[in-house]
Enzyme design. Sequence first.
Site, PDB file in Angstrom:
ATOM      1  N   GLY A  42       0.794  -1.233   0.000  1.00 52.65           N
ATOM      2  CA  GLY A  42       0.000   0.000   0.000  1.00 52.65           C
ATOM      3  C   GLY A  42       0.823   1.278   0.000  1.00 52.65           C
ATOM      4  O   GLY A  42       0.289   2.363  -0.206  1.00 52.65           O
ATOM      5  N   GLY A  43       2.136   1.147   0.288  1.00 48.91           N
ATOM      6  CA  GLY A  43       3.018   2.316   0.201  1.00 48.91           C
ATOM      7  C   GLY A  43       2.672   3.405   1.188  1.00 48.91           C
ATOM      8  O   GLY A  43       2.016   3.174   2.215  1.00 48.91           O
ATOM      9  N   ILE A 185      -0.456  18.845   3.008  1.00 48.72           N
ATOM     10  CA  ILE A 185      -0.267  17.873   4.102  1.00 48.72           C
ATOM     11  C   ILE A 185      -0.244  18.585   5.452  1.00 48.72           C
ATOM     12  O   ILE A 185      -0.901  18.156   6.411  1.00 48.72           O
ATOM     13  CB  ILE A 185       1.022  17.041   3.864  1.00 48.72           C
ATOM     14  CG1 ILE A 185       0.839  16.145   2.629  1.00 48.72           C
ATOM     15  CG2 ILE A 185       1.365  16.200   5.084  1.00 48.72           C
ATOM     16  CD1 ILE A 185       2.065  15.328   2.229  1.00 48.72           C
ATOM     17  N   GLU A 204       4.495  29.810   6.813  1.00 50.41           N
ATOM     18  CA  GLU A 204       4.751  29.549   5.391  1.00 50.41           C
ATOM     19  C   GLU A 204       5.676  30.642   4.852  1.00 50.41           C
ATOM     20  O   GLU A 204       5.407  31.825   5.002  1.00 50.41           O
ATOM     21  CB  GLU A 204       3.423  29.506   4.620  1.00 50.41           C
ATOM     22  CG  GLU A 204       3.522  29.536   3.112  1.00 50.41           C
ATOM     23  CD  GLU A 204       4.348  28.403   2.513  1.00 50.41           C
ATOM     24  OE1 GLU A 204       4.102  27.234   2.849  1.00 50.41           O
ATOM     25  OE2 GLU A 204       5.251  28.707   1.709  1.00 50.41           O
ATOM     26  N   GLY A 271       7.458  19.433   2.263  1.00 50.77           N
ATOM     27  CA  GLY A 271       7.537  18.792   0.955  1.00 50.77           C
ATOM     28  C   GLY A 271       8.108  17.396   1.046  1.00 50.77           C
ATOM     29  O   GLY A 271       8.467  16.915   2.130  1.00 50.77           O
ATOM     30  N   ARG A 272       8.157  16.735  -0.101  1.00 52.10           N
ATOM     31  CA  ARG A 272       8.629  15.347  -0.149  1.00 52.10           C
ATOM     32  C   ARG A 272       9.715  15.208  -1.211  1.00 52.10           C
ATOM     33  O   ARG A 272       9.714  15.913  -2.208  1.00 52.10           O
ATOM     34  CB  ARG A 272       7.448  14.415  -0.453  1.00 52.10           C
ATOM     35  CG  ARG A 272       6.387  14.459   0.650  1.00 52.10           C
ATOM     36  CD  ARG A 272       5.270  13.481   0.389  1.00 52.10           C
ATOM     37  NE  ARG A 272       5.724  12.110   0.364  1.00 52.10           N
ATOM     38  CZ  ARG A 272       5.947  11.355   1.447  1.00 52.10           C
ATOM     39  NH1 ARG A 272       5.784  11.859   2.649  1.00 52.10           N
ATOM     40  NH2 ARG A 272       6.337  10.098   1.325  1.00 52.10           N
ATOM     41  N   ASP A 312       5.450   8.989  -7.557  1.00 52.33           N
ATOM     42  CA  ASP A 312       6.168  10.133  -6.973  1.00 52.33           C
ATOM     43  C   ASP A 312       7.600  10.222  -7.483  1.00 52.33           C
ATOM     44  O   ASP A 312       8.153  11.315  -7.600  1.00 52.33           O
ATOM     45  CB  ASP A 312       6.209  10.008  -5.441  1.00 52.33           C
ATOM     46  CG  ASP A 312       4.879  10.368  -4.790  1.00 52.33           C
ATOM     47  OD1 ASP A 312       3.896  10.601  -5.522  1.00 52.33           O
ATOM     48  OD2 ASP A 312       4.822  10.403  -3.538  1.00 52.33           O
ATOM     49  N   ALA A 320      -1.538  10.098  -5.455  1.00 50.74           N
ATOM     50  CA  ALA A 320      -1.798   8.671  -5.641  1.00 50.74           C
ATOM     51  C   ALA A 320      -2.504   8.388  -6.969  1.00 50.74           C
ATOM     52  O   ALA A 320      -2.159   7.435  -7.673  1.00 50.74           O
ATOM     53  CB  ALA A 320      -2.643   8.168  -4.472  1.00 50.74           C
ATOM     54  N   HIS A 444     -31.379  19.596  -7.945  1.00 51.56           N
ATOM     55  CA  HIS A 444     -31.582  20.684  -6.988  1.00 51.56           C
ATOM     56  C   HIS A 444     -32.175  20.114  -5.703  1.00 51.56           C
ATOM     57  O   HIS A 444     -33.077  19.280  -5.770  1.00 51.56           O
ATOM     58  CB  HIS A 444     -32.553  21.715  -7.571  1.00 51.56           C
ATOM     59  CG  HIS A 444     -32.883  22.819  -6.610  1.00 51.56           C
ATOM     60  ND1 HIS A 444     -31.995  23.840  -6.341  1.00 51.56           N
ATOM     61  CD2 HIS A 444     -33.984  23.038  -5.838  1.00 51.56           C
ATOM     62  CE1 HIS A 444     -32.552  24.651  -5.453  1.00 51.56           C
ATOM     63  NE2 HIS A 444     -33.757  24.191  -5.131  1.00 51.56           N
TER      64      HIS A 444
HETATM   65  P1  FAD Z   1       4.636   5.293  -2.453  1.00 50.69           P
HETATM   66  O1  FAD Z   1       3.251   5.268  -2.002  1.00 50.69           O
HETATM   67  O2  FAD Z   1       5.610   6.188  -1.754  1.00 50.69           O
HETATM   68  O3  FAD Z   1       5.162   3.810  -2.397  1.00 50.69           O
HETATM   69  C1  FAD Z   1       6.481   3.473  -2.660  1.00 50.69           C
HETATM   70  C2  FAD Z   1       6.776   2.163  -1.964  1.00 50.69           C
HETATM   71  O4  FAD Z   1       8.033   1.697  -2.409  1.00 50.69           O
HETATM   72  C3  FAD Z   1       6.882   2.299  -0.449  1.00 50.69           C
HETATM   73  O5  FAD Z   1       6.010   1.387   0.168  1.00 50.69           O
HETATM   74  C4  FAD Z   1       8.338   1.985  -0.144  1.00 50.69           C
HETATM   75  O6  FAD Z   1       8.485   1.282   1.073  1.00 50.69           O
HETATM   76  C5  FAD Z   1       8.704   1.108  -1.330  1.00 50.69           C
HETATM   77  N1  FAD Z   1      10.124   1.137  -1.675  1.00 50.69           N
HETATM   78  C6  FAD Z   1      10.875   2.222  -2.013  1.00 50.69           C
HETATM   79  N2  FAD Z   1      12.125   1.845  -2.333  1.00 50.69           N
HETATM   80  C7  FAD Z   1      12.161   0.511  -2.185  1.00 50.69           C
HETATM   81  C8  FAD Z   1      13.173  -0.451  -2.366  1.00 50.69           C
HETATM   82  N3  FAD Z   1      14.392  -0.098  -2.794  1.00 50.69           N
HETATM   83  N4  FAD Z   1      12.892  -1.748  -2.103  1.00 50.69           N
HETATM   84  C9  FAD Z   1      11.653  -2.119  -1.689  1.00 50.69           C
HETATM   85  N5  FAD Z   1      10.650  -1.253  -1.520  1.00 50.69           N
HETATM   86  C10 FAD Z   1      10.898   0.051  -1.767  1.00 50.69           C
HETATM   87  N6  FAD Z   1      -2.085  11.673  -2.423  1.00 50.69           N
HETATM   88  C11 FAD Z   1      -3.340  11.756  -2.904  1.00 50.69           C
HETATM   89  O7  FAD Z   1      -3.553  11.551  -4.098  1.00 50.69           O
HETATM   90  N7  FAD Z   1      -4.403  12.055  -2.078  1.00 50.69           N
HETATM   91  C12 FAD Z   1      -4.228  12.287  -0.757  1.00 50.69           C
HETATM   92  O8  FAD Z   1      -5.200  12.563  -0.040  1.00 50.69           O
HETATM   93  C13 FAD Z   1      -2.915  12.217  -0.231  1.00 50.69           C
HETATM   94  N8  FAD Z   1      -2.710  12.422   1.084  1.00 50.69           N
HETATM   95  C14 FAD Z   1      -1.443  12.292   1.585  1.00 50.69           C
HETATM   96  C15 FAD Z   1      -1.257  12.492   2.941  1.00 50.69           C
HETATM   97  C16 FAD Z   1       0.007  12.370   3.486  1.00 50.69           C
HETATM   98  C17 FAD Z   1       0.209  12.571   4.957  1.00 50.69           C
HETATM   99  C18 FAD Z   1       1.109  12.012   2.637  1.00 50.69           C
HETATM  100  C19 FAD Z   1       2.489  11.844   3.203  1.00 50.69           C
HETATM  101  C20 FAD Z   1       0.931  11.814   1.283  1.00 50.69           C
HETATM  102  C21 FAD Z   1      -0.354  11.954   0.743  1.00 50.69           C
HETATM  103  N9  FAD Z   1      -0.587  11.778  -0.618  1.00 50.69           N
HETATM  104  C22 FAD Z   1      -1.852  11.888  -1.110  1.00 50.69           C
HETATM  105  C23 FAD Z   1       0.506  11.449  -1.567  1.00 50.69           C
HETATM  106  C24 FAD Z   1       0.499   9.957  -1.880  1.00 50.69           C
HETATM  107  O9  FAD Z   1       0.654   9.229  -0.700  1.00 50.69           O
HETATM  108  C25 FAD Z   1       1.601   9.613  -2.861  1.00 50.69           C
HETATM  109  O10 FAD Z   1       1.499  10.438  -3.998  1.00 50.69           O
HETATM  110  C26 FAD Z   1       1.506   8.177  -3.300  1.00 50.69           C
HETATM  111  O11 FAD Z   1       1.630   7.316  -2.204  1.00 50.69           O
HETATM  112  C27 FAD Z   1       2.604   7.872  -4.317  1.00 50.69           C
HETATM  113  O12 FAD Z   1       2.518   6.546  -4.711  1.00 50.69           O
HETATM  114  P2  FAD Z   1       3.805   5.761  -5.235  1.00 50.69           P
HETATM  115  O13 FAD Z   1       3.308   4.409  -5.612  1.00 50.69           O
HETATM  116  O14 FAD Z   1       4.533   6.569  -6.213  1.00 50.69           O
HETATM  117  O15 FAD Z   1       4.787   5.660  -3.981  1.00 50.69           O
END
Ligand code: FAD
Length: 466
Positions: A42-43, A185, A204, A271-272, A312, A320, A444
């Site tokens: 689920g990341g 965030i 900010e 930021g991230r 990302d 997401a 409406h």
């Molecule tokens: P990620 O979700 O970051 O997943 C990457 C995965 O790769 C992770 O589980 C990590 O452990 C794994 N990984 C990395 N490197 C390795 C490696 N070398 N070996 C094995 N595993 C590895 N986005 C929205 O669209 N709506 C929202 O409401 C929203 N709210 C958010 C709230 C918060 C507090 C945060 C922090 C983020 C939010 N986001 C939101 C952003 C969203 O979480 C990300 O854009 C999204 O998770 C990105 O998905 P991804 O698959 O690119 O990476």
Amino acid sequence: MSNDIKTQVVVLGAGPGGYSAAYRAADLGLDVVLVEKRATLGGVCLNVGCIPSKALLHVAKVIDDAKDMASHGVTFGAPKIDLDKIRSWKDSVVAQLTNGLDGMSKMRKVKVVNGFGKFTGSNTLVVNGADGDTTITFDNAIIAAGSEPVNLPFIPEDDRVIDSTGALELKDIPGEMLVLGGGIIGLEMGTVYAALGSKVSVVEFLDQLVPAADKDLVQVYSKYNKDRFNIMLSTKVVAVEAKKDGLYVTFEGKKAPAEPVRYDKILVAVGRKPNGNLMDATKAGVTVDERGFINVDNQLRTNVNHIFAIGDVVGQPMLAHKAVHEAHVAAEVISGQKHFFEPQAIPSIAYTDPEMAWVGITEKEAKEQGLKVESAKFPWAASGRAIASARTEGFTKLIFDKETHRILGGAIVGINAGEMLGEIGLAIEMGADAEDIALTIHAHPTLNESIGLAAEMYEGSITDLP
Ligand code: FAD
């Protein structure tokens, strides 16, 4: 112990990008291995991002709505906050979704390998897990390694300094909390802590919260929240001193207090940063830029033909739903389909109170790009549903091409703005013009009606607003 696996597709990272790519590839008949270092799939999104934050925002909304009811005749007692129960509720929401992914992986015969993956060559990856190393030889790879929070080097390491993950742990409710960074965030987490009883300040560096959004949207948000948050714009934190009785913060800028201010907790939400540099992608020949982003083309292909990257780690917006759509394209291209990632519009939503949501072009971007646009704004003060809900602060804005009257963008601020945005996104993707939207019968009384009414205003059929 060493295991060897051969696969057609390896996906590195099991966030929304990674699991969506793995499932689409498996559905298309490919043999797929999904590598993830976390114990659960689920990341960031499911574990420490989108989902837990929304579970806590739901709690915050109920508390705030209950307070608001006093002005129209229903008074509840002060809320009794049981942090352990709130935490378990949030964790149960996360578990329901991450467990669901386990089931979906099994159903599709996607092999999940737990551990940290690193490339060792253009067709090999080694995963270091609890049982030792697993070597994966692949025909194609999809890098979906995501991002992590940015730290500020001048802020001391201290339990009372937290990032978004720490904020979601909800260890306590600080008396005085500083949110460093006025992006989505920071504001979402600030909303949660303010509802639970913290006194929240937001600092900010720029002159606007949520800088990507149009100013008029943010102005409505800031006005509504003027008593909930102490907002310091055009101001920066220059030093933090950790003392026994609190964190003392020195500010500089327009709203900087003259003396250092004491806080119980600081949430750093500035930021991230992408994780592109952490998995030896260069050993596979993949170019990673100095910030950790991986460049891809419109089929999500890196500079190496059989290695793709999504989510990302490939750039903004870090959202997401963007990752999921990129994932589908990458998997489809690997399976031989001729697909491209070329969205007209990617929605952005701040799930704050009120919500701020925008999709397609903003007025700010239109100006920067020299586009000839016109906009129509329907004020919610004229919406029956907003009045009946005692939430008239919002508006719905549509942005049209001046010549063709085609819709190019839209923005909504108000309750449920995020849920309403889908219609505008669809209209942009379908190339609808103002008349198409105005002639669509909206029910409406709904807040959604404001989208049709904004289009009617643009068409000139409504002129008599309050
Ligand atoms: P990620 O979700 O970051 O997943 C990457 C995965 O790769 C992770 O589980 C990590 O452990 C794994 N990984 C990395 N490197 C390795 C490696 N070398 N070996 C094995 N595993 C590895 N986005 C929205 O669209 N709506 C929202 O409401 C929203 N709210 C958010 C709230 C918060 C507090 C945060 C922090 C983020 C939010 N986001 C939101 C952003 C969203 O979480 C990300 O854009 C999204 O998770 C990105 O998905 P991804 O698959 O690119 O990476």
